[in-house]
Design a protein around this motif. Structure first.
Motif, mmCIF file in Angstrom:
data_model
loop_
_atom_site.group_PDB
_atom_site.id
_atom_site.type_symbol
_atom_site.label_atom_id
_atom_site.label_comp_id
_atom_site.label_asym_id
_atom_site.label_seq_id
_atom_site.Cartn_x
_atom_site.Cartn_y
_atom_site.Cartn_z
ATOM 1 N N LEU A 1 25.875 23.492 -12.055
ATOM 2 C CA LEU A 1 24.974 24.543 -11.566
ATOM 3 C C LEU A 1 23.739 24.700 -12.463
ATOM 4 N N LYS A 2 23.888 24.446 -13.752
ATOM 5 C CA LYS A 2 22.731 24.520 -14.661
ATOM 6 C C LYS A 2 21.698 23.467 -14.279
ATOM 7 N N ILE A 3 22.171 22.281 -13.966
ATOM 8 C CA ILE A 3 21.258 21.211 -13.533
ATOM 9 C C ILE A 3 20.517 21.658 -12.271
ATOM 10 N N TYR A 4 21.272 22.220 -11.317
ATOM 11 C CA TYR A 4 20.672 22.705 -10.076
ATOM 12 C C TYR A 4 19.674 23.827 -10.357
ATOM 13 N N ASP A 5 20.067 24.767 -11.208
ATOM 14 C CA ASP A 5 19.198 25.904 -11.522
ATOM 15 C C ASP A 5 17.932 25.471 -12.259
ATOM 16 N N ASP A 6 17.994 24.332 -12.940
ATOM 17 C CA ASP A 6 16.815 23.786 -13.617
ATOM 18 C C ASP A 6 15.905 23.035 -12.655
ATOM 19 N N GLY A 7 16.278 23.017 -11.350
ATOM 20 C CA GLY A 7 15.420 22.422 -10.334
ATOM 21 C C GLY A 7 15.734 20.974 -10.003
ATOM 22 N N ASN A 8 16.875 20.475 -10.470
ATOM 23 C CA ASN A 8 17.241 19.090 -10.213
ATOM 24 C C ASN A 8 18.501 19.014 -9.361
ATOM 25 N N PRO A 9 18.578 18.012 -8.486
ATOM 26 C CA PRO A 9 19.824 17.855 -7.714
ATOM 27 C C PRO A 9 20.936 17.354 -8.645
ATOM 28 N N PRO A 10 22.103 17.971 -8.588
ATOM 29 C CA PRO A 10 23.176 17.613 -9.509
ATOM 30 C C PRO A 10 24.118 16.530 -8.983
ATOM 31 N N CYS A 11 23.696 15.784 -7.973
ATOM 32 C CA CYS A 11 24.600 14.827 -7.319
ATOM 33 C C CYS A 11 25.133 13.765 -8.279
ATOM 34 N N ASP A 12 24.284 13.222 -9.150
ATOM 35 C CA ASP A 12 24.746 12.202 -10.098
ATOM 36 C C ASP A 12 25.787 12.782 -11.054
ATOM 37 N N GLU A 13 25.546 13.978 -11.516
ATOM 38 C CA GLU A 13 26.492 14.648 -12.421
ATOM 39 C C GLU A 13 27.818 14.900 -11.713
ATOM 40 N N ILE A 14 27.751 15.336 -10.473
ATOM 41 C CA ILE A 14 28.972 15.576 -9.702
ATOM 42 C C ILE A 14 29.731 14.266 -9.517
ATOM 43 N N LYS A 15 29.017 13.199 -9.184
ATOM 44 C CA LYS A 15 29.661 11.896 -9.000
ATOM 45 C C LYS A 15 30.391 11.476 -10.269
ATOM 46 N N GLN A 16 29.729 11.620 -11.405
ATOM 47 C CA GLN A 16 30.344 11.248 -12.690
ATOM 48 C C GLN A 16 31.599 12.080 -12.943
ATOM 49 N N LYS A 17 31.533 13.354 -12.681
ATOM 50 C CA LYS A 17 32.685 14.233 -12.913
ATOM 51 C C LYS A 17 33.841 13.890 -11.958
ATOM 52 N N LEU A 18 33.515 13.543 -10.723
ATOM 53 C CA LEU A 18 34.560 13.167 -9.773
ATOM 54 C C LEU A 18 35.190 11.825 -10.138
#
Length: 140
Positions: free
Chosen positions: A76-93
């Motif tokens: 959510l911090k990545i999203y709140d900073d204005g960036n899509p967090p999809c890569d981060e989510i993929k890595q976490k999954l």
């Protein structure tokens, strides 16, 4: 209370009803910084933008996929900073899949131990004083 675009702010009870998430949990998420209230009423009730319902749904989805609240906060911090967090989510999954595979291996090993124990299970032949279950004691 109205937002600039004419949208109404929602009371915490309304957010709870729309999201299906208990008020206590919503308060906890706010305390952790996962969601933000947009102020309070004169009676001190929390007010939220309608978009917070979507955010709560997103949080619950990531929880169901096994992510921790700390991991969700990072996303959510990545999203709140204005960036899509999809890569981060993929890595976490991907990390979650590796962890699941490790747990499955541990469970399969445990299953093998229990199956072997049950295959050798025979009633005790004599009184084994001081042993809670002589069958287990003998086979472990």
């Amino acid at each position: 209370m109205l937002l600039a675009q004419g949208q109404k702010l929602l009371l915490i009870g309304q957010i709870s009803k729309e999201s299906g998430i208990p008020i206590k949990t919503i308060r906890y998420y706010e305390e952790l910084g996962l969601i933000n209230s947009s102020g309070r009423t004169e009676g001190k009730y929390r007010l939220f933008k309608p978009e917070e319902v979507t955010r709560l749904s997103f949080i619950k989805t990531l929880q169901k996929l096994g992510l921790s609240l700390q991991e969700i906060a990072e996303v959510l911090k990545i999203y709140d900073d204005g960036n899509p967090p999809c890569d981060e989510i993929k890595q976490k999954l991907e990390t979650q899949i590796a962890e699941i595979d490790r747990h499955v291996l541990e469970l399969m090993t445990l299953r093998g131990k229990i199956s072997g124990l049950l295959d050798r299970w025979t009633p005790p032949q004599a009184d084994h004083e001081g042993e809670i279950c002589p069958i287990l004691h003998k086979n472990l």
